[in-house]
Enzyme design. Structure first.
Site, PDB file in Angstrom:
ATOM      1  N   ASP A  10      41.947  34.794  48.780  1.00  0.00           N
ATOM      2  CA  ASP A  10      41.381  35.933  48.403  1.00  0.00           C
ATOM      3  C   ASP A  10      40.633  36.834  49.553  1.00  0.00           C
ATOM      4  O   ASP A  10      39.922  36.134  50.267  1.00  0.00           O
ATOM      5  CB  ASP A  10      40.576  35.856  47.147  1.00  0.00           C
ATOM      6  CG  ASP A  10      40.272  37.080  46.206  1.00  0.00           C
ATOM      7  OD1 ASP A  10      41.045  37.882  46.431  1.00  0.00           O
ATOM      8  OD2 ASP A  10      39.360  37.216  45.247  1.00  0.00           O
ATOM      9  N   GLY A  11      40.637  38.140  49.421  1.00  0.00           N
ATOM     10  CA  GLY A  11      39.594  39.012  50.201  1.00  0.00           C
ATOM     11  C   GLY A  11      38.974  39.655  49.217  1.00  0.00           C
ATOM     12  O   GLY A  11      39.189  40.163  48.306  1.00  0.00           O
ATOM     13  N   GLU A  48      42.572  40.348  52.605  1.00  0.00           N
ATOM     14  CA  GLU A  48      43.705  39.508  52.312  1.00  0.00           C
ATOM     15  C   GLU A  48      44.517  39.125  53.416  1.00  0.00           C
ATOM     16  O   GLU A  48      44.923  37.926  52.988  1.00  0.00           O
ATOM     17  CB  GLU A  48      44.540  40.681  51.203  1.00  0.00           C
ATOM     18  CG  GLU A  48      43.341  40.960  50.075  1.00  0.00           C
ATOM     19  CD  GLU A  48      43.108  39.963  48.990  1.00  0.00           C
ATOM     20  OE1 GLU A  48      43.804  39.058  49.084  1.00  0.00           O
ATOM     21  OE2 GLU A  48      42.601  40.438  47.869  1.00  0.00           O
ATOM     22  N   ASP A  70      46.302  37.296  44.892  1.00  0.00           N
ATOM     23  CA  ASP A  70      46.345  38.422  43.822  1.00  0.00           C
ATOM     24  C   ASP A  70      46.735  39.649  44.446  1.00  0.00           C
ATOM     25  O   ASP A  70      46.349  40.808  43.707  1.00  0.00           O
ATOM     26  CB  ASP A  70      45.013  38.657  43.295  1.00  0.00           C
ATOM     27  CG  ASP A  70      44.042  38.694  43.995  1.00  0.00           C
ATOM     28  OD1 ASP A  70      43.796  39.006  45.174  1.00  0.00           O
ATOM     29  OD2 ASP A  70      42.759  38.980  43.320  1.00  0.00           O
ATOM     30  N   HIS A 124      41.007  37.713  38.680  1.00  0.00           N
ATOM     31  CA  HIS A 124      40.033  37.642  37.780  1.00  0.00           C
ATOM     32  C   HIS A 124      40.406  37.399  36.410  1.00  0.00           C
ATOM     33  O   HIS A 124      40.162  38.027  35.462  1.00  0.00           O
ATOM     34  CB  HIS A 124      39.044  39.255  37.591  1.00  0.00           C
ATOM     35  CG  HIS A 124      38.732  39.654  39.244  1.00  0.00           C
ATOM     36  ND1 HIS A 124      37.693  38.853  39.848  1.00  0.00           N
ATOM     37  CD2 HIS A 124      39.511  40.433  39.811  1.00  0.00           C
ATOM     38  CE1 HIS A 124      37.778  39.645  41.130  1.00  0.00           C
ATOM     39  NE2 HIS A 124      38.543  40.092  41.241  1.00  0.00           N
ATOM     40  N   ASP A 134      37.816  33.738  45.100  1.00  0.00           N
ATOM     41  CA  ASP A 134      36.970  35.027  45.149  1.00  0.00           C
ATOM     42  C   ASP A 134      35.529  34.817  45.145  1.00  0.00           C
ATOM     43  O   ASP A 134      34.796  35.726  45.875  1.00  0.00           O
ATOM     44  CB  ASP A 134      37.241  35.472  43.594  1.00  0.00           C
ATOM     45  CG  ASP A 134      36.492  36.829  43.243  1.00  0.00           C
ATOM     46  OD1 ASP A 134      36.706  37.744  43.956  1.00  0.00           O
ATOM     47  OD2 ASP A 134      35.502  36.753  42.335  1.00  0.00           O
TER      48      ASP A 134
END
Length: 154
Positions: A10-11, A48, A70, A124, A134
């Site tokens: 995740d970024g 990302e 994501d 999320h 995250d």
């Protein structure tokens, strides 16, 4: 037969552009790693991409990987758009330079070593492994330590 592992990435960016970070979780075949880093000024898309790059660079062996993200930018970029970009001398359909070309070229080179399955997951949504990434990415963005020397505001 290649060993199987899972990677979650995740970024995060606090402002876009702004301080950013990435979070990575790698596990499987006796392997477990958490990796993160924060940058003073960057973009979410760069984070990302960098998360996937750092994850792959951290592997010493060759693996069959399920990489969970994501980011549709990352997933579509590496599975669909990149072939066109390379054939079009790294230009978009509108004949503009591809953004983040330095990272796309690096990622393209890294995936040749492994068998990578790109899996999109909705962010999320209480997905434990992704939620961990995250958190790592946000904490890194809140405490940056690195300069993204290749980032250029477009």
């Amino acid at each position: 037969m290649k060993k199987k592992i899972k990677i979650f990435t995740d970024g995060s960016c606090l402002g876009n552009p702004g301080p950013g970070g990435y979070g990575i979780l790698i596990f499987g075949d006796g392997l477990y790693k958490e990796i993160s880093n924060g940058y003073y000024f960057t973009t979410n898309n760069r984070m990302e991409l960098l998360a996937a790059i750092i994850a792959l660079e951290s592997l010493e062996d060759i693996y069959n990987i399920t990489l969970n993200t994501d980011s549709n930018y990352l997933r579509y970029g590496i599975t669909k758009w990149i072939q066109f970009w390379k054939q079009n001398d790294w230009k978009t359909k509108r004949n503009k330079p591809v953004k983040n070309i330095d990272l796309w070229k690096q990622l393209d080179s890294l995936i040749k070593k492994h068998l990578v399955h790109w899996n999109w997951i909705k962010g999320h949504t209480n997905y434990t492994e992704h939620d961990r990434c995250d958190l790592l990415a946000r904490l890194a963005a809140e405490n940056p330590s690195t300069v993204d020397i290749k980032y250029r505001k477009c």
